[in-house]
Design a protein around this motif. Structure first.
Motif, PDB file in Angstrom:
ATOM      1  N   VAL A 203     -87.083 -98.037   2.620  1.00 38.43           N
ATOM      2  CA  VAL A 203     -86.255 -97.199   1.761  1.00 38.43           C
ATOM      3  C   VAL A 203     -85.373 -98.069   0.862  1.00 38.43           C
ATOM      4  CG1 VAL A 203     -84.378 -95.514   1.737  1.00 38.43           C
ATOM      5  CG2 VAL A 203     -86.285 -95.233   3.318  1.00 38.43           C
ATOM      6  N   SER A 207     -85.673 -98.037  -3.145  1.00 36.84           N
ATOM      7  CA  SER A 207     -84.481 -97.607  -3.869  1.00 36.84           C
ATOM      8  C   SER A 207     -84.071 -98.620  -4.924  1.00 36.84           C
ATOM      9  CB  SER A 207     -83.322 -97.376  -2.889  1.00 36.84           C
ATOM     10  OG  SER A 207     -83.617 -96.326  -1.980  1.00 36.84           O
ATOM     11  N   GLU A 211     -86.319 -96.138  -9.737  1.00 35.99           N
ATOM     12  CA  GLU A 211     -85.314 -95.118 -10.014  1.00 35.99           C
ATOM     13  C   GLU A 211     -85.820 -93.732  -9.619  1.00 35.99           C
ATOM     14  OE1 GLU A 211     -82.782 -93.319 -13.824  1.00 35.99           O
ATOM     15  OE2 GLU A 211     -83.965 -95.163 -14.034  1.00 35.99           O
ATOM     16  N   ARG A 214     -85.322 -93.278  -5.944  1.00 36.47           N
ATOM     17  CA  ARG A 214     -83.906 -93.033  -5.642  1.00 36.47           C
ATOM     18  C   ARG A 214     -83.542 -91.574  -5.881  1.00 36.47           C
ATOM     19  NH1 ARG A 214     -83.087 -97.773  -8.480  1.00 36.47           N
ATOM     20  NH2 ARG A 214     -82.155 -96.674 -10.249  1.00 36.47           N
ATOM     21  N   SER A 215     -83.998 -91.031  -7.004  1.00 36.36           N
ATOM     22  CA  SER A 215     -83.665 -89.653  -7.346  1.00 36.36           C
ATOM     23  C   SER A 215     -84.277 -88.669  -6.350  1.00 36.36           C
ATOM     24  CB  SER A 215     -84.167 -89.349  -8.762  1.00 36.36           C
ATOM     25  OG  SER A 215     -83.943 -87.996  -9.103  1.00 36.36           O
ATOM     26  N   TRP A 217     -85.255 -89.318  -3.238  1.00 37.75           N
ATOM     27  CA  TRP A 217     -84.661 -89.522  -1.913  1.00 37.75           C
ATOM     28  C   TRP A 217     -83.311 -88.816  -1.820  1.00 37.75           C
ATOM     29  CZ3 TRP A 217     -86.645 -91.023   2.513  1.00 37.75           C
ATOM     30  CH2 TRP A 217     -85.795 -91.417   3.557  1.00 37.75           C
TER      31      TRP A 217
END
Length: 289
Positions: A203, A207, A211, A214-215, A217
């Motif tokens: 993760v 991350s 990007e 990240r969004s 997650w």
């Protein structure tokens, strides 16, 4: 992974997606300071006090009963996978703690399972393990999805291939749906094994490097790997619509899944898959999924 923070963020995200009209509540006024339901509205629907629900949403799941969790799950209209995720976050058990000791050991694929994969000659099939690791595959899966054998073991991971690979965006015509699915399954696993060091590393890596990961997650979407269809564009045989099925493998490892793809009989996709099977995979197409 901090279970209290995960519980808090998950409940907030599920509450934010509901509107009063979704659950039969009147909406007073034109402006609301918070997206979705208010805490007091959710507490009313679940039949608990606002103070009690507030403590839970702040990450304090200590001593919460299954009856209360079920009531909150119903009020939030959680799916089966989301309900299981909520339980994992709020009530980690001794059994889960025992599992944490086992997750550091590499998963093993029994020879019989590899023989089963090889016998499924006309069906792309593979075994997927913890964190989306691809553990074994058959000849047609390799032709369809890429040369797993040529990859480093740590790179044989569905999330890495989807977000960091060079070819997944070309292969999946609905890449955004595939990306959301991959993250949602990973989220469900994270709720079961929050202390998995390899998961935390994965993760963290994704991350930093993606990007889009990240969004997704941060959205806290959760789903279990089940069945459905995938629209693919293979560089050798063109576009295909394939149905996939995911099945847990018996034998004591709860984190091992068999995934198969198949085309509708008589369809153009079936012809394309049959052509791919006949093509030979001595030098499989350089694609990844």
């Amino acid at each position: 992974m901090d279970l209290s923070a995960e519980l808090s963020e998950f409940l907030r995200s599920r509450r934010a997606r509901l509107k009063p009209e979704d659950v039969g509540l009147p909406e007073f006024g034109r402006h609301r300071r918070v997206p979705g339901l208010r805490r007091e509205e959710l507490a009313q629907l679940a039949g608990v006090s606002v103070a009690y629900y507030t403590r839970l949403e702040q990450g304090n799941g200590r001593n919460v009963s299954m009856e209360v969790l079920d009531a909150i799950a119903r009020a939030l209209r959680l799916s089966d996978a989301e309900r299981a995720h909520l339980t994992h976050l709020a009530k980690p058990t001794a059994k889960k703690k025992q599992h944490r000791a086992a997750i550091t050991r590499p998963q093993q694929v029994r020879p019989g399972l590899q023989h089963l994969l090889d016998a499924m000659d006309g069906v792309p099939a593979f075994l997927i393990g913890r964190r989306g690791d691809i553990l074994a595959w058959n000849r047609l899966a390799r032709a369809l999805m890429g040369d797993f054998a040529a990859m480093e073991p740590q790179e044989r991971n569905m999330a890495r291939m989807v977000f960091l690979g060079d070819h997944a965006r070309d292969l999946y015509l609905d890449w955004e749906c595939k990306a959301t699915e991959v993250v949602s399954v990973l989220r469900l696993y994270a709720g079961c094994y929050p202390d998995d060091p390899a998961l935390l590393a994965l993760v963290g890596e994704l991350s930093v490097k993606s990007e889009e990961f990240r969004s997704l997650w941060a959205a806290h979407t959760v789903t279990d790997k089940g069945h459905g269809t995938k629209r693919l564009r293979h560089p050798l045989v063109g576009e295909m619509t394939l149905a996939y099925e995911s099945m847990k493998v018996a034998g004591g490892d709860p984190d091992l899944m068999l995934v198969t793809y198949q085309a509708e009989p008589g369809s153009a996709s079936a012809d394309a898959l049959r052509l791919l099977a006949q093509w030979g995979v001595e030098e499989p197409a350089d694609t990844l999924t």
